[in-house]
Design an enzyme around this catalytic site. Sequence first.
Site, mmCIF file in Angstrom:
data_model
loop_
_atom_site.group_PDB
_atom_site.id
_atom_site.type_symbol
_atom_site.label_atom_id
_atom_site.label_comp_id
_atom_site.label_asym_id
_atom_site.label_seq_id
_atom_site.Cartn_x
_atom_site.Cartn_y
_atom_site.Cartn_z
ATOM 1 C CB CYS A 6 -25.805 -15.733 -34.031
ATOM 2 S SG CYS A 6 -26.395 -16.006 -32.390
ATOM 3 C CD GLU B 106 -24.064 -22.622 -21.395
ATOM 4 O OE1 GLU B 106 -25.074 -21.904 -21.344
ATOM 5 O OE2 GLU B 106 -23.445 -22.835 -22.457
ATOM 6 C CD GLU C 65 -25.948 -24.056 -15.114
ATOM 7 O OE1 GLU C 65 -25.539 -23.125 -15.826
ATOM 8 O OE2 GLU C 65 -27.158 -24.273 -14.908
ATOM 9 C CD GLU D 177 -30.299 -11.806 -23.772
ATOM 10 O OE1 GLU D 177 -30.193 -12.990 -23.454
ATOM 11 O OE2 GLU D 177 -29.478 -11.247 -24.527
ATOM 12 C CD GLU E 263 -35.987 -11.163 -15.821
ATOM 13 O OE1 GLU E 263 -36.668 -10.115 -15.971
ATOM 14 O OE2 GLU E 263 -36.020 -12.112 -16.596
ATOM 15 C CE LYS F 228 -28.066 -12.333 -27.891
ATOM 16 N NZ LYS F 228 -27.838 -13.044 -26.627
ATOM 17 C CB CYS G 226 -26.302 -18.048 -25.896
ATOM 18 S SG CYS G 226 -25.275 -19.366 -25.417
ATOM 19 C CB SER H 142 -27.386 -23.080 -18.773
ATOM 20 O OG SER H 142 -26.500 -22.170 -18.177
HETATM 21 FE FE1 HC1 Z 1 -25.251 -14.872 -30.758
HETATM 22 FE FE2 HC1 Z 1 -24.318 -15.152 -28.425
HETATM 23 S S1 HC1 Z 1 -23.621 -16.330 -30.244
HETATM 24 S S2 HC1 Z 1 -26.542 -15.522 -28.974
HETATM 25 O O1 HC1 Z 1 -25.918 -16.360 -31.491
HETATM 26 O O2 HC1 Z 1 -24.231 -16.676 -27.300
HETATM 27 O O3 HC1 Z 1 -27.188 -12.707 -31.218
HETATM 28 O O4 HC1 Z 1 -23.391 -13.769 -32.792
HETATM 29 O O5 HC1 Z 1 -23.929 -12.533 -29.479
HETATM 30 O O6 HC1 Z 1 -25.190 -13.203 -26.281
HETATM 31 O O7 HC1 Z 1 -21.428 -14.485 -27.852
HETATM 32 C C1 HC1 Z 1 -26.449 -13.531 -31.156
HETATM 33 C C2 HC1 Z 1 -24.151 -14.162 -32.141
HETATM 34 C C3 HC1 Z 1 -24.322 -13.613 -29.557
HETATM 35 C C4 HC1 Z 1 -24.824 -13.987 -27.038
HETATM 36 C C5 HC1 Z 1 -22.516 -14.716 -28.022
#
Ligand code: HC1
Length: 574
Positions: A503, A278, A281, A360, A365, A357, A298, A318
């Site tokens: 998070c 990132e 980028e 996700e 993808e 998550k 994220c 990103s």
């Molecule tokens: Fe998160 Fe991440 S910090 S998004 O908040 O960027 O869920 O903890 O795992 O993937 O590393 C959440 C937390 C996590 C991602 C990272």
Amino acid sequence: MVNITIDGRQVAVPENYTVLDASREIGINIPTLCYLKDINKTGACRMCLVEVEGVKNLQTSCVFPVREGLVVKTNTKRVRDARRGNLQLILSNHHRDCLSCFRNGTCELQTICDDMGLTELEFEPPKELKPVDMLSDSIVRDPNKCILCGRCVAVCNDVQEIGILAFTNRGVETEVAPAFGKSMADSPCIYCGQCINVCPVAALREKTEMDKAWEAIEDESKHVVVATAPAVRAALGEVFGNPIGTRTTGKMFTALKMLGFDKVFDVNFAADLTIMEEGTELLGRIKNGGTLPMITSCSPGWVRYIEYQYPELLDHVSSCKSPQQMMGAMLKSHYAEMNNIDPKDMVVVSIMPCVSKKTEAAKEEMIGSHGTRDIDIVLTTRELGKMIKEARIEFNDLPDSNPDEYYGDYTGAAVIFGTTGGVMEAAIRTVADIVTGKDLEDIEYTAVRGLEGIKEATVKIGDMDVKVAIAHGTANAGKLMELIKEGKADYHFIEIMGCSGGCVTGGGQPHVDSRTKEKIDIRAERAKALYTEDKLRDKRKSHQNPSIQKLYKEYLGEPNGHKAHELLHTHYKK
Ligand code: HC1
Ligand code: SF4
């Protein structure tokens, strides 16, 4: 200030207080099920009834304002009988399978029944159950458990400003649901899970995958690896009775090994990798006139939000996959090759503070060239807590241990990803060193820390003034999106997390009851745990993680290079 009398005690309290505020301040914890400080004040559950002198009917204290000379009684037979009567009515419409309920032990309704010494149930529960919405990968909505408190409606509408949930139908048919009888899966829900976190019962909960995880662990033909998100370590201990914000990193790794995973890794490794990708980028976009401001990618709740609400701004996001998905992609490519394992024989489990998550990880993808998902199973912190309990592991007595090497190696920069401002700070630490060519010593960028909804800072990096902004919670994210649309966002880089606080307060973290949340800002307490761990790490900058350096040297080549793009970057749906 006004002078009032509560249960014979005279007190002076601010004029804008309710009777509930005043009572709680003097140590009388009037029961509530719908009330959420600053978020939901409707008097709907009618558990907080009190007697007010000179007023005929009992009053709901959460909405009854104080006034000079007010005399209130909170604990008379009339009050107790009325509260019990209301509780019986709530229970008459509740699927009371407490022993097999996900919220057994953390249910606020159960606690109130216990506190009120309920020993008999007056009414039979409903004979027929309504359909449970299990269609999404993240959230289950169970109307049979819902007590119509409205907390989820308030948080989704007024805090997140998304507005998925509303009261639908009338009378006994009333339900809290997405509009037009849709499933959560067919609505623009972002699965932030903030509704789950405020639900007093199990009407909203995660789609659990604990059985899948146990099955994988048992299957000797599978190589099962697990990796923990940054924020999990700041909250897992709460499941075992530790104070909010207790850091249990070492015990967490020990417990995971005891559960039987073949390897225990850390998503923090991939957070460091994310910074490499990132940061590169961002510098590329600044140098080459790419779309600015660039925004972090994220948080999957946030990504769903922009996909639904501001698709025209997706070029700002990103192209980096989230750390979770980078971790999965690397484990099923480099790690598998390094260890001579067919990725099809691997099961990658991630432990997340988040329910978005799960969705996700299930995105098309996120299927690798090996034809399987890069992340096979996503467990919330709560689910991990339950698995540790089921294995009868005495968590609080465990010795600390470290994760396995290489994919368990991480820096302090990665740990702070779990709190608002952390990704930004981690990125600045690395970008500043790259631009100046130095190993800078002042690495604590306090301007990007803290819980203000939107933070802004200008950071001097070499000759550049880099202007950044940070938002957490989608209501704040929306404000920044409007600024971009109006051409008023002259930032280079924006960090956005879908949940307030980042998070650490994700929708998969251990439940904290509403009364405790009034007393403690759990966002701040859990964040402290992460900042402490950052300080304790040998390396605190992502580019100094020796395993990350090795990975680029031996496998990936350059950050943002061909191989990195293939494995670590993605695209978004308009
Ligand atoms: Fe998160 Fe991440 S910090 S998004 O908040 O960027 O869920 O903890 O795992 O993937 O590393 C959440 C937390 C996590 C991602 C990272
Ligand atoms: Fe609203 Fe988030 Fe709950 Fe979806 S997950 S209903 S967006 S609070």
